[in-house]
Write an enzyme that holds these catalytic residues in place. Structure first.
Site, PDB file in Angstrom:
ATOM      1  N   ARG A 109       0.869  -1.171   0.000  1.00  0.00           N
ATOM      2  CA  ARG A 109       0.000   0.000   0.000  1.00  0.00           C
ATOM      3  C   ARG A 109       0.911   1.227   0.000  1.00  0.00           C
ATOM      4  O   ARG A 109       2.119   1.136   0.162  1.00  0.00           O
ATOM      5  CB  ARG A 109      -0.985   0.011   1.180  1.00  0.00           C
ATOM      6  CG  ARG A 109      -0.621  -0.723   2.434  1.00  0.00           C
ATOM      7  CD  ARG A 109       0.465  -0.064   3.230  1.00  0.00           C
ATOM      8  NE  ARG A 109       0.210   1.343   3.459  1.00  0.00           N
ATOM      9  CZ  ARG A 109       1.146   2.234   3.670  1.00  0.00           C
ATOM     10  NH1 ARG A 109       2.416   1.872   3.662  1.00  0.00           N
ATOM     11  NH2 ARG A 109       0.851   3.495   3.871  1.00  0.00           N
ATOM     12  N   GLY A 110       0.268   2.381  -0.223  1.00  0.00           N
ATOM     13  CA  GLY A 110       1.033   3.596  -0.463  1.00  0.00           C
ATOM     14  C   GLY A 110       1.106   3.813  -1.959  1.00  0.00           C
ATOM     15  O   GLY A 110       1.542   2.930  -2.719  1.00  0.00           O
ATOM     16  N   ALA A 111       0.683   4.995  -2.419  1.00  0.00           N
ATOM     17  CA  ALA A 111       0.529   5.228  -3.854  1.00  0.00           C
ATOM     18  C   ALA A 111       1.784   4.937  -4.672  1.00  0.00           C
ATOM     19  O   ALA A 111       1.723   4.235  -5.683  1.00  0.00           O
ATOM     20  CB  ALA A 111       0.044   6.658  -4.099  1.00  0.00           C
TER      21      ALA A 111
ATOM     22  N   GLN B 252      -2.160   2.074  10.064  1.00  0.00           N
ATOM     23  CA  GLN B 252      -0.867   2.168   9.383  1.00  0.00           C
ATOM     24  C   GLN B 252       0.142   2.982  10.186  1.00  0.00           C
ATOM     25  O   GLN B 252       1.344   2.724  10.123  1.00  0.00           O
ATOM     26  CB  GLN B 252      -1.035   2.785   7.993  1.00  0.00           C
ATOM     27  CG  GLN B 252      -1.842   1.942   7.019  1.00  0.00           C
ATOM     28  CD  GLN B 252      -3.289   2.415   6.933  1.00  0.00           C
ATOM     29  OE1 GLN B 252      -3.870   2.835   7.937  1.00  0.00           O
ATOM     30  NE2 GLN B 252      -3.874   2.358   5.753  1.00  0.00           N
TER      31      GLN B 252
ATOM     32  N   ASP C   1      -2.256  10.384  -2.139  1.00  0.00           N
ATOM     33  CA  ASP C   1      -2.554   9.337  -3.113  1.00  0.00           C
ATOM     34  C   ASP C   1      -2.961   9.906  -4.461  1.00  0.00           C
ATOM     35  O   ASP C   1      -2.819   9.243  -5.476  1.00  0.00           O
ATOM     36  CB  ASP C   1      -3.651   8.427  -2.574  1.00  0.00           C
ATOM     37  CG  ASP C   1      -3.129   7.502  -1.491  1.00  0.00           C
ATOM     38  OD1 ASP C   1      -2.849   6.333  -1.804  1.00  0.00           O
ATOM     39  OD2 ASP C   1      -2.971   7.957  -0.349  1.00  0.00           O
TER      40      ASP C   1
ATOM     41  N   ASN D 151      -5.844  11.937   0.427  1.00  0.00           N
ATOM     42  CA  ASN D 151      -4.915  11.171   1.256  1.00  0.00           C
ATOM     43  C   ASN D 151      -5.727  10.330   2.236  1.00  0.00           C
ATOM     44  O   ASN D 151      -6.957  10.389   2.261  1.00  0.00           O
ATOM     45  CB  ASN D 151      -3.942  12.103   1.985  1.00  0.00           C
ATOM     46  CG  ASN D 151      -2.771  11.330   2.599  1.00  0.00           C
ATOM     47  OD1 ASN D 151      -2.140  10.520   1.920  1.00  0.00           O
ATOM     48  ND2 ASN D 151      -2.499  11.564   3.865  1.00  0.00           N
ATOM     49  N   LYS D 152      -5.037   9.544   3.028  1.00  0.00           N
ATOM     50  CA  LYS D 152      -5.693   8.626   3.951  1.00  0.00           C
ATOM     51  C   LYS D 152      -6.755   9.339   4.777  1.00  0.00           C
ATOM     52  O   LYS D 152      -6.562  10.457   5.227  1.00  0.00           O
ATOM     53  CB  LYS D 152      -4.649   7.994   4.865  1.00  0.00           C
ATOM     54  CG  LYS D 152      -5.192   6.934   5.808  1.00  0.00           C
ATOM     55  CD  LYS D 152      -5.953   5.828   5.081  1.00  0.00           C
ATOM     56  CE  LYS D 152      -5.115   5.146   4.025  1.00  0.00           C
ATOM     57  NZ  LYS D 152      -5.896   4.169   3.230  1.00  0.00           N
TER      58      LYS D 152
END
Length: 367
Positions: free
Chosen positions: A66-68, A214, A255, A265-266
């Site tokens: 995960r993470g763009a 996360q 993201d 973003n998250k």
């Protein structure tokens, strides 16, 4: 040693500057894609190996990676696997066999624009290749280049972002925008790593980041591994910590960024930006230019991934809410550009992002 082999050594960690970080979540080993299973951290360090693009798509959706930026890199390597399979089963008709796996990869996480960016770059290359040419080697070279370029961009963003932070600062971060979310080093955590190395940052406040935690599982693990002074707080404690006057910057990743500077973003980032504005705390977004979607005029057009309610009603597969309760679970929110002080990219820093200042970044002018 030829350039491709040198690049591959860089990607699997042989040439990475160990004084910065030794963490890399994506590796290409012996013709297969290896992913560090981030669902198992920090309790276990487990690597999963893939030789099929469709299973990689499932791994992206299921949060193995995960993470763009890391998702984009993973997708690039998955195209290599798809091309190998297509060539083996279809020969000179291999391009037709690429359509389905590319579509599955693109649908795996709809908000992270780096995914589509990487797939578009890989698709442009394979479509330009002769039908009678085996595509794997050239696609692998491009995937390695995407991976290596991301690491280099992270270090550049780290330097640019750290320059904005005063010596002795305390900062707060949300989710994980570190080495685990990128090719290595990190975006938001890249700035933090650089800031710590230069003596500008003395303490990091880590938001837990419900519902996937996360921050608690991944960011705290990265920082502790490198002996960076940090403390974990519940997301709901962020306002109180800001009110204490100890925090100078909120530093997050992204993201997707719209052409006007709105940021996806998250989930929880938007609330932090509002709190930061009220408490007169700097709000910094750190992301490579591949995260900017120049085709979208503003954040209202960014698709927001809706995930399973079970991620909210359960914790480690244990039910923590009453059975039958419905839950809303957007994975991301949109932070308006008006709440953001700076967007840090490898191409430069955008202060007070607007359509005009973002265009200046796109055109390579001083912001």
């Amino acid at each position: 040693m030829d350039a491709v082999k040198q690049s591959l050594l860089f990607v699997i960690g042989v040439s990475v500057d160990k004084t910065k970080t030794s963490i890399q979540p994506v590796e290409w080993r012996d013709g297969r894609l290896c992913l560090l299973d981030q669902r198992r951290l920090p309790a276990e360090t487990v690597w999963l190996t893939f030789d099929d693009a469709n299973t990689v798509a499932h791994a992206i959706h299921d949060m193995v990676v995960r993470g763009a930026p890391a998702i984009g890199i993973t997708a690039a390597y998955a195209v290599v696997l798809a091309a190998r399979h297509a060539w083996n089963i279809a020969g000179v008709n291999w391009k037709q066999a690429m359509t389905a796996p590319i579509a599955r990869l693109e649908a795996s996480r709809p908000t992270a624009v780096n995914l589509k960016w990487a797939l578009d770059k890989m698709s442009d290359l394979y479509l330009a290749l002769p039908d009678e040419q085996a595509p794997e080697q050239q696609l692998l070279e491009l995937a390695v280049q995407i991976h290596q370029s991301d690491i280099e961009a992270n270090h550049q963003m780290g330097r640019l972002g750290a320059e904005l932070i005063e010596t002795g600062s305390q900062v707060m971060t949300h989710c994980n925008a570190g080495a685990l979310a990128t090719g290595g080093f990190g975006t938001a955590l890249g700035v933090i790593r650089q800031g710590v190395a230069e003596g500008r940052i003395e303490h990091v406040h880590v938001n837990e980041t419900r519902p996937w935690l996360q921050g608690a599982r991944l960011t705290a693990w990265e920082l502790l591994n490198e002996n960076i002074a940090c403390s974990l707080n519940a997301d709901v404690a962020a306002a109180s910590l800001m009110a204490s006057g100890r925090i100078s910057w909120i530093i997050v990743g992204a993201d997707r960024i719209a052409a006007n500077g709105d940021v996806a973003n998250k989930i929880g980032t938007y609330g932090l930006a509002i709190l930061a504005k009220y408490h007169r705390i700097g709000f910094m977004v750190v992301a490579p230019t591949s995260t900017i979607d120049w085709q979208l005029s503003d954040g209202d057009l960014i698709p927001i991934e809706q995930r399973s309610p079970a991620e909210v009603t359960q914790l480690a597969e244990k039910q923590i809410a009453p059975e039958g309760i419905d839950a809303v679970n957007p994975a991301f929110d949109i932070t308006p550009a008006s709440l953001i002080d700076v967007i840090v990219t490898e191409a430069g820093v955008v202060r007070q992002p607007t359509v005009e200042t973002m265009k200046a970044l796109q055109n390579g002018r001083n912001m």
